[in-house]
Design an enzyme around this catalytic site. Structure first.
Site, PDB file in Angstrom:
ATOM      1  CB  CYS A 136     -66.731  35.105  -2.602  1.00  0.00           C
ATOM      2  SG  CYS A 136     -66.448  34.702  -3.759  1.00  0.00           S
TER       3      CYS A 136
HETATM    4  N1  SAJ Z   1     -58.659  34.574   4.713  1.00  0.00           N
HETATM    5  C1  SAJ Z   1     -58.082  34.881   6.078  1.00  0.00           C
HETATM    6  N2  SAJ Z   1     -57.950  33.869   7.056  1.00  0.00           N
HETATM    7  C2  SAJ Z   1     -58.402  32.467   6.742  1.00  0.00           C
HETATM    8  C3  SAJ Z   1     -58.995  32.354   5.429  1.00  0.00           C
HETATM    9  C4  SAJ Z   1     -58.951  33.457   4.547  1.00  0.00           C
HETATM   10  O1  SAJ Z   1     -57.691  35.970   6.319  1.00  0.00           O
HETATM   11  O2  SAJ Z   1     -58.550  31.597   7.428  1.00  0.00           O
HETATM   12  C5  SAJ Z   1     -58.757  35.838   3.985  1.00  0.00           C
HETATM   13  C6  SAJ Z   1     -57.843  35.584   2.692  1.00  0.00           C
HETATM   14  O3  SAJ Z   1     -56.665  35.880   2.708  1.00  0.00           O
HETATM   15  C7  SAJ Z   1     -58.639  36.363   1.574  1.00  0.00           C
HETATM   16  C8  SAJ Z   1     -59.914  36.538   2.215  1.00  0.00           C
HETATM   17  O4  SAJ Z   1     -60.015  35.844   3.590  1.00  0.00           O
HETATM   18  O5  SAJ Z   1     -58.081  37.671   1.695  1.00  0.00           O
HETATM   19  C9  SAJ Z   1     -61.077  35.339   1.248  1.00  0.00           C
HETATM   20  O6  SAJ Z   1     -60.212  34.078   1.458  1.00  0.00           O
HETATM   21  P1  SAJ Z   1     -60.872  32.642   0.908  1.00  0.00           P
HETATM   22  O7  SAJ Z   1     -60.071  31.562   1.474  1.00  0.00           O
HETATM   23  O8  SAJ Z   1     -62.437  32.744   1.568  1.00  0.00           O
HETATM   24  O9  SAJ Z   1     -60.984  32.637  -0.459  1.00  0.00           O
HETATM   25  P2  SAJ Z   1     -62.037  33.413  -1.622  1.00  0.00           P
HETATM   26  O10 SAJ Z   1     -62.325  34.689  -1.389  1.00  0.00           O
HETATM   27  O11 SAJ Z   1     -61.561  32.918  -3.048  1.00  0.00           O
HETATM   28  O12 SAJ Z   1     -63.276  32.423  -1.312  1.00  0.00           O
HETATM   29  C10 SAJ Z   1     -63.673  31.281  -2.267  1.00  0.00           C
HETATM   30  C11 SAJ Z   1     -65.217  30.934  -1.876  1.00  0.00           C
HETATM   31  N3  SAJ Z   1     -65.563  30.314  -2.922  1.00  0.00           N
HETATM   32  C12 SAJ Z   1     -66.859  30.695  -3.353  1.00  0.00           C
HETATM   33  O13 SAJ Z   1     -67.598  31.564  -2.913  1.00  0.00           O
HETATM   34  C13 SAJ Z   1     -67.373  29.831  -4.413  1.00  0.00           C
HETATM   35  C14 SAJ Z   1     -65.306  30.399  -0.562  1.00  0.00           C
HETATM   36  O14 SAJ Z   1     -66.600  30.036  -0.236  1.00  0.00           O
HETATM   37  C15 SAJ Z   1     -64.249  29.086  -0.512  1.00  0.00           C
HETATM   38  O15 SAJ Z   1     -64.648  28.515   0.775  1.00  0.00           O
HETATM   39  C16 SAJ Z   1     -63.017  29.788  -0.534  1.00  0.00           C
HETATM   40  O16 SAJ Z   1     -62.940  30.336  -1.899  1.00  0.00           O
HETATM   41  C17 SAJ Z   1     -61.753  28.668  -0.555  1.00  0.00           C
HETATM   42  O17 SAJ Z   1     -62.255  27.797   0.535  1.00  0.00           O
HETATM   43  O18 SAJ Z   1     -60.800  28.710  -1.063  1.00  0.00           O
END
Ligand code: SAJ
Length: 422
Positions: free
Chosen positions: A261
């Site tokens: 995403c």
């Molecule tokens: N990440 C960081 N720092 C952060 C947060 C994330 O480096 O502070 C990295 C993570 O390690 C990962 C990437 O970014 O590699 C994405 O992480 P994410 O927490 O955004 O997780 P995703 O990719 O599973 O995003 C999903 C998304 N859900 C949908 O699109 C329906 C996102 O909108 C959600 O906010 C996220 O999950 C969530 O909050 O868990």
């Protein structure tokens, strides 16, 4: 007369959606190109941790849920939800081929009066520019005898609090009547519907949500590089800033941006705007910073090995964690794989340990992880923590005395000259 929904695409979005609608009284037909996916679902097995096998089995047994590869079955549906992948092409441009093929497969069979809702994340205008013409070509008058809308998926696999039923659902139609009908049908299965004035608005809502994340992650990744030069600890600073009870939202630095995403969705918007001769500078800059992180981490590995009068070449490096974020087994777009690739390219002897990922495909070969026992016993020149899985004994890692580069602050609270952060 019961209402029938067809869900196109039985993945981590389609299956929970199908189950939620079936449990709300719809008769649901799951449609996928994969015979295997259809077979697994008809056997009462869920392909996603968000839905238990028991729930699938009960619905299949009741005849409320069935799966097929026969796209003509959509002729039975009052509501059709399209939940197919929208990846990026090799050149980082949107790949909407799955949306196009799903539309071409269903258009000949959709019945008059049906409501078609696209859920796949895409650039603003896709529903109107790509889907509408295909239905008009068949003679439909959208807004009169066929209703088209967009409703972004908000499935967060593994999230114990927010599921498909209780997560507010944005819905926007190509016409007011399209939006009204889609909202009415979705409102029968989901708790909260957030209507917006158009399909384009709904498409943009999703991109804003995930662009917001990518840009703020880019900000803290740049902060980590700044703090490293100033001899400061970025995590301590972010944790302290997060003590502000208003006007701040904490994001944490990491080795890069993974998942299907966040690294992808913002590029759908920047691509669309480039077509309109507008550069979305924030998105491009965040992508530049986030994409640079694996390179930055490998440089830090070289600096640390240099402290021990070693080169990257020939050093034995243990990579801790390859999933794209903690406590999951998904390696899609994982920055840890970039780290592995770059370190191998520089001649390091890299092994990895990840309790969730037994193996992954590296240059066409299946690469298996080492066991925790090997982690504790074997010798390494450097340990690189790329994913901070909760169920890892970090005390053991910290106490081995081997230099550790911790890109996730997993060793918070441990001290030692041999412990390094980004
Ligand atoms: N990440 C960081 N720092 C952060 C947060 C994330 O480096 O502070 C990295 C993570 O390690 C990962 C990437 O970014 O590699 C994405 O992480 P994410 O927490 O955004 O997780 P995703 O990719 O599973 O995003 C999903 C998304 N859900 C949908 O699109 C329906 C996102 O909108 C959600 O906010 C996220 O999950 C969530 O909050 O868990």
């Amino acid at each position: 007369m019961e209402t029938v929904q067809a869900v196109i695409g039985l993945g981590y979005v389609g299956v929970p959606l199908a189950v939620a609608f079936a449990e709300s009284g719809f008769k649901v037909i799951g449609v996928d190109v994969s015979e295997e996916k259809a077979k697994v679902l008809n056997q009462g097995t869920s392909i996603t941790p968000d839905v238990s096998d028991e729930r699938v089995q009960a619905l299949v047994a009741e005849g409320r849920l069935e799966a097929t590869t026969d796209f003509s079955r959509v002729s039975e549906a009052d509501l059709i939800s399209i939940c197919v992948p929208t990846p990026l092409s090799k050149s980082k441009d949107p790949d909407i081929s799955y949306i196009v093929s799903a539309c071409d497969a269903i258009v000949p069979h959709v019945k008059e009066g049906a409501v078609v809702v696209l859920e796949s994340t895409t650039y603003p205008g896709t529903t109107r520019e790509i889907i509408l013409p295909r239905f008009e070509k068949r003679g439909f008058k959208v807004g009169e005898n066929l209703f088209l809308a967009f409703s972004p998926e908000r499935v967060d696999p593994g999230n114990e609090t927010w599921n498909i039923r209780n997560t507010p659902k944005v819905v926007g139609g190509l016409t007011k009547e399209c939006g009204r009908r889609a909202a009415e049908l979705y409102g029968r299965a989901l708790e909260t519907i957030i209507p917006v004035q158009s399909a384009e608005s709904a498409e943009m809502v999703k991109l804003l949500e995930n662009t917001f994340r990518a840009i703020n992650i880019g900000l803290v990744n740049e902060l980590a590089m700044v703090c490293s030069r100033l001899g400061l600890n970025a995590w301590e600073i972010i944790d302290a800033a997060a003590s502000k009870p208003f006007g701040f939202m904490a994001f944490r630095p990491g080795p890069g941006l993974g998942g299907h995403c966040i690294p992808i969705d913002p590029l759908y918007l920047s691509w669309k705007m480039r077509m309109l001769d507008y550069r979305v500078r924030f998105i491009d800059l965040a992508d530049e910073v986030n994409s640079f992180m694996p390179e930055y981490v490998v440089r830090r590995c070289g600096e640390i090995l240099n402290e021990y009068e070693k080169s990257v070449k020939g050093s034995r490096v243990l990579l801790m964690g390859v999933a794209y974020k903690k406590d999951i087994d998904d390696v899609r777009e994982s920055p840890a794989l970039d780290l592995y690739e770059k370190l191998v390219h520089l001649g390091a002897r890299v092994v990895y340990h990840d309790p969730y990922v037994k193996s992954f495909n590296f240059r066409g070969e299946t690469t298996e992880g080492i066991s925790w026992d090997q982690v504790c016993r074997e010798d390494f020149d450097l340990i690189l923590i790329a994913t901070d899985h909760s169920r890892t004994d970090y005390a053991t890692l910290a106490k081995r005395g081997i230099p550790v580069l911790d890109t996730r602050n997993a060793l918070k609270g441990f001290e030692g000259e041999h412990l390094f952060t980004l």
